[in-house]
Design an enzyme around this catalytic site. Structure first.
Site, PDB file in Angstrom:
ATOM      1  N   GLN A 109       0.836  -1.208   0.000  1.00 39.65           N
ATOM      2  CA  GLN A 109       0.000   0.000   0.000  1.00 39.65           C
ATOM      3  C   GLN A 109       0.863   1.248   0.000  1.00 39.65           C
ATOM      4  O   GLN A 109       0.602   2.215  -0.718  1.00 39.65           O
ATOM      5  CB  GLN A 109      -0.898  -0.003   1.231  1.00 39.65           C
ATOM      6  CG  GLN A 109      -1.876   1.160   1.285  1.00 39.65           C
ATOM      7  CD  GLN A 109      -2.840   1.134   0.126  1.00 39.65           C
ATOM      8  OE1 GLN A 109      -3.520   0.156  -0.096  1.00 39.65           O
ATOM      9  NE2 GLN A 109      -2.892   2.203  -0.641  1.00 39.65           N
ATOM     10  N   HIS A 120       2.306   3.169  -3.169  1.00 37.86           N
ATOM     11  CA  HIS A 120       1.499   4.040  -4.020  1.00 37.86           C
ATOM     12  C   HIS A 120       1.991   5.473  -3.967  1.00 37.86           C
ATOM     13  O   HIS A 120       1.921   6.197  -4.956  1.00 37.86           O
ATOM     14  CB  HIS A 120       0.029   3.994  -3.588  1.00 37.86           C
ATOM     15  CG  HIS A 120      -0.726   2.825  -4.132  1.00 37.86           C
ATOM     16  ND1 HIS A 120      -0.895   2.619  -5.481  1.00 37.86           N
ATOM     17  CD2 HIS A 120      -1.360   1.811  -3.505  1.00 37.86           C
ATOM     18  CE1 HIS A 120      -1.615   1.515  -5.652  1.00 37.86           C
ATOM     19  NE2 HIS A 120      -1.895   1.001  -4.483  1.00 37.86           N
ATOM     20  N   GLU A 145     -10.472   1.634   3.389  1.00 35.45           N
ATOM     21  CA  GLU A 145     -10.714   1.200   2.007  1.00 35.45           C
ATOM     22  C   GLU A 145     -10.433  -0.300   1.892  1.00 35.45           C
ATOM     23  O   GLU A 145     -11.264  -1.073   1.421  1.00 35.45           O
ATOM     24  CB  GLU A 145      -9.810   1.981   1.058  1.00 35.45           C
ATOM     25  CG  GLU A 145      -9.913   1.530  -0.380  1.00 35.45           C
ATOM     26  CD  GLU A 145      -8.841   2.151  -1.268  1.00 35.45           C
ATOM     27  OE1 GLU A 145      -9.008   2.116  -2.500  1.00 35.45           O
ATOM     28  OE2 GLU A 145      -7.825   2.655  -0.737  1.00 35.45           O
ATOM     29  N   HIS A 146      -9.241  -0.726   2.317  1.00 32.74           N
ATOM     30  CA  HIS A 146      -8.855  -2.134   2.353  1.00 32.74           C
ATOM     31  C   HIS A 146      -8.626  -2.532   3.814  1.00 32.74           C
ATOM     32  O   HIS A 146      -7.908  -1.844   4.534  1.00 32.74           O
ATOM     33  CB  HIS A 146      -7.548  -2.381   1.589  1.00 32.74           C
ATOM     34  CG  HIS A 146      -7.540  -1.877   0.180  1.00 32.74           C
ATOM     35  ND1 HIS A 146      -6.998  -0.650  -0.163  1.00 32.74           N
ATOM     36  CD2 HIS A 146      -8.006  -2.431  -0.963  1.00 32.74           C
ATOM     37  CE1 HIS A 146      -7.125  -0.480  -1.469  1.00 32.74           C
ATOM     38  NE2 HIS A 146      -7.738  -1.531  -1.978  1.00 32.74           N
ATOM     39  N   ASP A 162      -6.611  -6.368  -5.717  1.00 30.91           N
ATOM     40  CA  ASP A 162      -6.249  -5.278  -6.614  1.00 30.91           C
ATOM     41  C   ASP A 162      -6.219  -5.722  -8.072  1.00 30.91           C
ATOM     42  O   ASP A 162      -6.471  -4.920  -8.978  1.00 30.91           O
ATOM     43  CB  ASP A 162      -4.862  -4.728  -6.254  1.00 30.91           C
ATOM     44  CG  ASP A 162      -4.921  -3.776  -5.076  1.00 30.91           C
ATOM     45  OD1 ASP A 162      -6.031  -3.373  -4.690  1.00 30.91           O
ATOM     46  OD2 ASP A 162      -3.848  -3.433  -4.540  1.00 30.91           O
ATOM     47  N   HIS A 197     -55.061  14.170  -7.433  1.00 33.50           N
ATOM     48  CA  HIS A 197     -54.565  12.803  -7.238  1.00 33.50           C
ATOM     49  C   HIS A 197     -55.734  11.861  -6.934  1.00 33.50           C
ATOM     50  O   HIS A 197     -55.821  10.757  -7.490  1.00 33.50           O
ATOM     51  CB  HIS A 197     -53.571  12.760  -6.063  1.00 33.50           C
ATOM     52  CG  HIS A 197     -52.199  13.226  -6.396  1.00 33.50           C
ATOM     53  ND1 HIS A 197     -51.909  14.517  -6.760  1.00 33.50           N
ATOM     54  CD2 HIS A 197     -51.003  12.557  -6.423  1.00 33.50           C
ATOM     55  CE1 HIS A 197     -50.624  14.638  -6.984  1.00 33.50           C
ATOM     56  NE2 HIS A 197     -50.043  13.447  -6.782  1.00 33.50           N
TER      57      HIS A 197
END
Length: 422
Positions: free
Chosen positions: A250, A253, A317-318, A351, A410
């Site tokens: 991770q 990145h 996220e993960h 991923d 209506h």
């Protein structure tokens, strides 16, 4: 990693806080880009490419030859790997399709819901040192399954793997446009780029801001997004080398990637810290990873209950659960983009090729958002059919409710039909 032992609960929010981005400053830079593309179309895109990327865009669109010829530039092993990933992702996402089920809510009143693919969608794939052809698969495959008629790809990269994946998933048009201007092109349309109804894909803070701004104008986006992140919950059954590898996968990145390690074992945290350094030294992107790891945290807690509470508060996220009872713990997780169970389920598999989607909510949005799925590319349209018998049974209910709301027209729309049956 900075080990934080037994923090009090009132300290958790500060420990779990993501870095705050200067949104106003970024918006001030992105707004003129959006406006330029809106007003000047292709001409504006070319000028922005020259200004920001130092690139002369003679042809905005990738040609059919460039797309079809990409396969010849890849080695066979990579093409086979992409093909296997395609099959796994397709198989997992295809199962998400649901046939319409007709429900008779009362005699003569039948309702159902059908899924219809969004006609025009856009996919953005950033450039940079990591050619994210896997994201083309993650977005293009569910778009294809959903039945989207037009799938537009924008990317500043001409990497053959990106173009090969684009052709594989059935991208209909592809353009060599990057940055916020790519989002603007798909949002507003230009002489070359079709306007789309929903835009997907990752990007830097300028791309993310552009997506958020155009969403205020009625163009749908996949989700709010920030820097990618992982949280790992590990106990004494975890393998320190595996945990360290997950954290580094991770961290590579970039320096803004978020890395969090949680454990009830002081011994495990110390072991992971030891192996992090030796593994990091072997990485080509070690400088990027080192910056991220320096800013990361390892939190030591007393109990599993505390760990689960903290992880649900963080909403990663993960989320990797390297614990003895991983699946049992996963049932207690209510906030996460995607969960990875046990010692042999690295985030990397999700991923690329296990089948699940890797386009996931970041920055705490997993509290309210799901990751991308086939549902992201469809609209759900409800249908109802009422027979004479049905209007007779449901009509008085509607008349009473409409009268109570003082909506006489209506009520009359029902009453006129009921009277016709007398």
């Amino acid at each position: 990693m900075n080990i934080i032992p037994f923090p009090e609960r009132d300290q958790w929010p500060a420990l779990l806080a993501r870095p705050v981005q200067e949104a106003q400053d970024i918006e001030a830079k992105v707004n003129p880009i959006l406006e330029k593309v809106r007003k000047e179309g292709d001409k504006g895109i070319k000028e922005l490419a020259l200004k920001f990327d130092k690139t002369v865009l003679d042809n905005i669109a990738f040609t059919e030859t460039e797309l079809t010829g990409a396969a010849d530039k890849l080695d066979e092993a990579l093409k086979q790997a992409i093909g296997q990933a395609y099959q796994n992702i397709y198989k997992f996402h295809e199962a998400q399709l649901q046939a319409p089920e007709k429900i008779e809510t009362m005699p003569g009143v039948t309702c159902w819901r059908k899924s219809v693919g969004i006609e025009k969608v856009g996919i953005y794939i950033p450039g940079g040192s990591a050619p994210l052809f896997s994201t083309v698969l993650m977005l293009g495959i569910p778009a294809r399954i959903a039945g989207c008629k037009e799938v537009v790809l924008c990317t500043p990269s001409d990497h053959p793997a990106i173009l090969y994946a684009a052709q594989l998933v059935g991208v209909t048009k592809a353009f060599r446009i990057g940055g916020a201007q790519a989002i603007a092109a798909m949002a507003y349309g230009t002489e070359s780029v079709p306007k789309v109804y929903k835009i997907f894909g990752p990007g830097n803070q300028y791309v993310t801001t552009a997506k958020m701004l155009i969403s205020k104008e009625g163009i749908a986006i996949d989700m709010p997004a920030g820097p990618s992140e992982v949280a790992v919950y590990a106990d004494d059954t975890a393998i320190p080398a595996f945990v360290a590898a997950d954290l580094l996968s991770q961290a590579e990145h970039g320096p803004d990637s978020q890395v969090l390690l949680v454990s009830t074992s002081k011994k495990l945290l110390a072991s992971v810290n030891l192996t992090l350094s030796s593994q990091m030294d072997k990485l080509p992107r070690r400088d990027l990873a080192a910056q991220s790891i320096t800013n990361s945290k390892a939190i030591l807690l007393e109990t599993e209950e505390e760990a689960v509470d903290l992880l649900n508060q963080y909403a990663a996220e993960h989320l990797i659960l390297s614990v003895a009872n991983a699946e049992e713990v996963s049932e207690k997780i209510v906030n996460a983009g995607s969960i990875f169970l046990g010692n042999y389920t690295p985030e990397s598999c999700g991923d690329y090729a296990s089948g699940t989607n890797h386009t996931l909510p970041t920055n705490g949005y997993a509290r309210a958002y799901s990751g991308v799925s086939v549902d992201s590319f469809v609209k759900k349209i409800t249908v109802q059919n009422i027979t004479k018998e049905g209007i007779g049974s449901i009509g008085p209910v509607v008349e009473a409710m409409a009268a109570a709301e003082s909506l006489d027209a209506h009520k009359r729309a029902v009453s006129i039909r009921l009277n016709s049956l007398l």
